[in-house]
Design an enzyme around this catalytic site. Structure first.
Site, PDB file in Angstrom:
ATOM      1  N   GLU A  89      59.102  12.006  33.106  1.00 29.80           N
ATOM      2  CA  GLU A  89      59.301  13.200  32.283  1.00 29.80           C
ATOM      3  C   GLU A  89      59.172  14.497  33.112  1.00 29.80           C
ATOM      4  O   GLU A  89      59.953  15.413  32.952  1.00 29.80           O
ATOM      5  CB  GLU A  89      58.253  13.188  31.154  1.00 29.80           C
ATOM      6  CG  GLU A  89      58.137  14.475  30.372  1.00 29.80           C
ATOM      7  CD  GLU A  89      59.044  14.530  29.166  1.00 29.80           C
ATOM      8  OE1 GLU A  89      59.823  13.573  28.984  1.00 29.80           O
ATOM      9  OE2 GLU A  89      58.980  15.517  28.430  1.00 29.80           O
ATOM     10  N   ASP A  90      58.190  14.527  33.988  1.00 27.53           N
ATOM     11  CA  ASP A  90      57.830  15.809  34.609  1.00 27.53           C
ATOM     12  C   ASP A  90      58.035  15.910  36.122  1.00 27.53           C
ATOM     13  O   ASP A  90      57.672  16.912  36.712  1.00 27.53           O
ATOM     14  CB  ASP A  90      56.344  16.123  34.306  1.00 27.53           C
ATOM     15  CG  ASP A  90      56.129  16.418  32.825  1.00 27.53           C
ATOM     16  OD1 ASP A  90      57.065  16.946  32.190  1.00 27.53           O
ATOM     17  OD2 ASP A  90      55.053  16.127  32.309  1.00 27.53           O
ATOM     18  N   ASP A 159      47.453   9.762  25.129  1.00 23.85           N
ATOM     19  CA  ASP A 159      48.040  10.984  25.688  1.00 23.85           C
ATOM     20  C   ASP A 159      47.757  12.161  24.752  1.00 23.85           C
ATOM     21  O   ASP A 159      47.288  13.219  25.162  1.00 23.85           O
ATOM     22  CB  ASP A 159      49.553  10.749  25.836  1.00 23.85           C
ATOM     23  CG  ASP A 159      50.294  11.971  26.335  1.00 23.85           C
ATOM     24  OD1 ASP A 159      49.846  12.583  27.313  1.00 23.85           O
ATOM     25  OD2 ASP A 159      51.347  12.299  25.736  1.00 23.85           O
TER      26      ASP A 159
HETATM   27 MN    MN Z   1      51.031  13.195  29.021  1.00 21.32          MN
END
Ligand code: MN
Length: 400
Positions: A89-90, A159
């Protein structure tokens, strides 16, 4: 969801990979620990230079999530996926890289978590402009994405829990939006899966940002009376433990922490005000068998007068999320009300860990829980809709 900056404000301390892995290692065999170490080193590299809104190195978040799941005793592949959950994702890392390095299972989990993130963002963007219908629809999509794998949902819940714990670093408007979503979607999901440990903390944290005044009021009242309450509980606890021992019932009696959101909900349900919450005193009895639970109940009711209407037998009639326990309330010494929960050790483990208890990782034990897992999960899904409806009502109450 989390603001990421590449700019190095100050040099970061070298990552304590050894320490992190050591914290996740107890009870695991060497190859599993080795896998966790590789995932840790990979994540440290991938997130190098990234920070969270709090200024912490980003990778701390990955490890915090992994530790929450280690406490739920998940298997090492799910823990490794948790360490890697934000990498695709990042960062520039692609899913194929994860698959090549860590295999199909871990890649599938990371992919599932990434997809959930994307769905959530879509929902955040569209909900405002097109209203409830879109929200419901994107929720359904999210559900479909989640339904494929319960480990994905557990990683996502962990998360969210860590993001809620560190929510203070975000701007107020964002705090409220995320808190509402937590109360609306994630806490009901944790409840549906029966994971009390995640549920209560998600609720308390969300409540803190949604109703800051009520939260602080209750927290303050609880803190003011803490010493008195603890002394009282200790006295009653000793008394009950002795009475049980004299009757020949082997049971563990503990004081029980009360959660702020739970207190608030109870106050509202019973129309009580803040000053009456000092009544909250809880005991828990852990017995060895169902028979001992009922015997212990007899002892409790023999010692103190019970309060009619406060008795619930969730052993005879479990809650829909399979929660089992006897609840009663009695008038203790000095006329103070004491709530007592009575259950077996197994029931307690089940209520703390929920579905995670069904297939948690046991080193060296062949686990054949595939069927149970499917049944539990299917049931969760079927009943999920009702929870979501309840949660929306809750949000509506806030609005009005
Ligand atoms: Mn996360």
């Amino acid at each position: 969801m989390v603001t990421v900056t590449r700019a190095a404000i100050e040099p970061m301390a070298p990552a304590d990979v050894e320490g992190w892995v050591a914290a996740l290692a107890p009870g695991r065999q060497a190859p599993a620990v080795e896998l966790l170490r590789r995932a840790a080193e990979f994540a440290v590299q991938a997130h190098a230079g990234q920070r969270r809104a709090s200024g912490e190195p980003y990778v701390y978040h990955a490890f915090a999530v992994a530790r929450i799941l280690a406490q739920l005793e998940l298997n090492h592949e799910a823990i490794a996926a948790a360490i890697l959950h934000d990498v695709v994702e990042d960062t520039d890392i692609k899913l194929v890289d994860i698959r090549r390095e860590f295999g199909e299972r871990i890649a599938t989990l990371v992919d599932g978590v990434t997809k959930m993130e994307v769905i959530q963002e879509f929902k955040g963007q569209t909900a405002g402009s097109r209203g409830e219908g879109v929200q419901a629809e994107s929720l359904r999509k999210m559900l479909l994405a989640m339904a494929q794998d319960v480990d994905v949902v557990l990683i996502k819940l962990a998360d969210r829990l860590h993001n809620m714990r560190t929510l203070g670093a975000l701007p107020e408007e964002k705090q409220r939006r995320i808190a509402r979503e937590t109360m609306d979607i994630f806490a009901p999901l944790a409840n549906r899966l029966g994971i009390w440990q995640l549920k209560w903390e998600l609720e308390d944290l969300a409540f803190r940002y949604l109703e800051p005044i009520a939260y602080k009021q209750i927290a303050r009242l609880l803190a003011e009376k803490r010493l008195d309450r603890e002394q009282y509980i200790e006295t009653v606890r000793t008394w009950l433990a002795q009475a049980l021992a004299e009757t020949g019932i082997e049971a563990e009696v503990t004081g029980r922490p009360k959660h702020i959101y739970g207190i608030w909900r109870k106050m509202r349900r019973k129309g009580k005000d803040f000053t009456q919450i000092t009544d909250v005193r809880g005991l828990r009895v852990l017995a060895r068998s169902v028979r001992d639970c009922y015997a212990a109940l007899g002892v409790v009711h023999g010692l103190w007068q019970y309060i009619p209407g406060e008795f619930d037998d969730y052993i005879a009639t479990p809650k829909e999320n399979n929660y089992r326990s006897i609840h009663t309330a009695v008038v203790g010494p000095d006329g103070k009300i004491v709530e007592v929960q009575i259950r077996t050790h197994d029931m307690n483990e089940q209520s703390e860990l929920g579905v995670a208890a069904h297939w948690r990782y046991k080193e060296g034990v062949a686990v054949d829980t595939g069927f149970d897992k499917k049944i539990a999960w299917l049931r969760s899904l079927l009943e999920w809709k009702d929870e979501v409806a309840e949660a929306s009502e809750f949000v509506d109450q806030f609005k009005s």
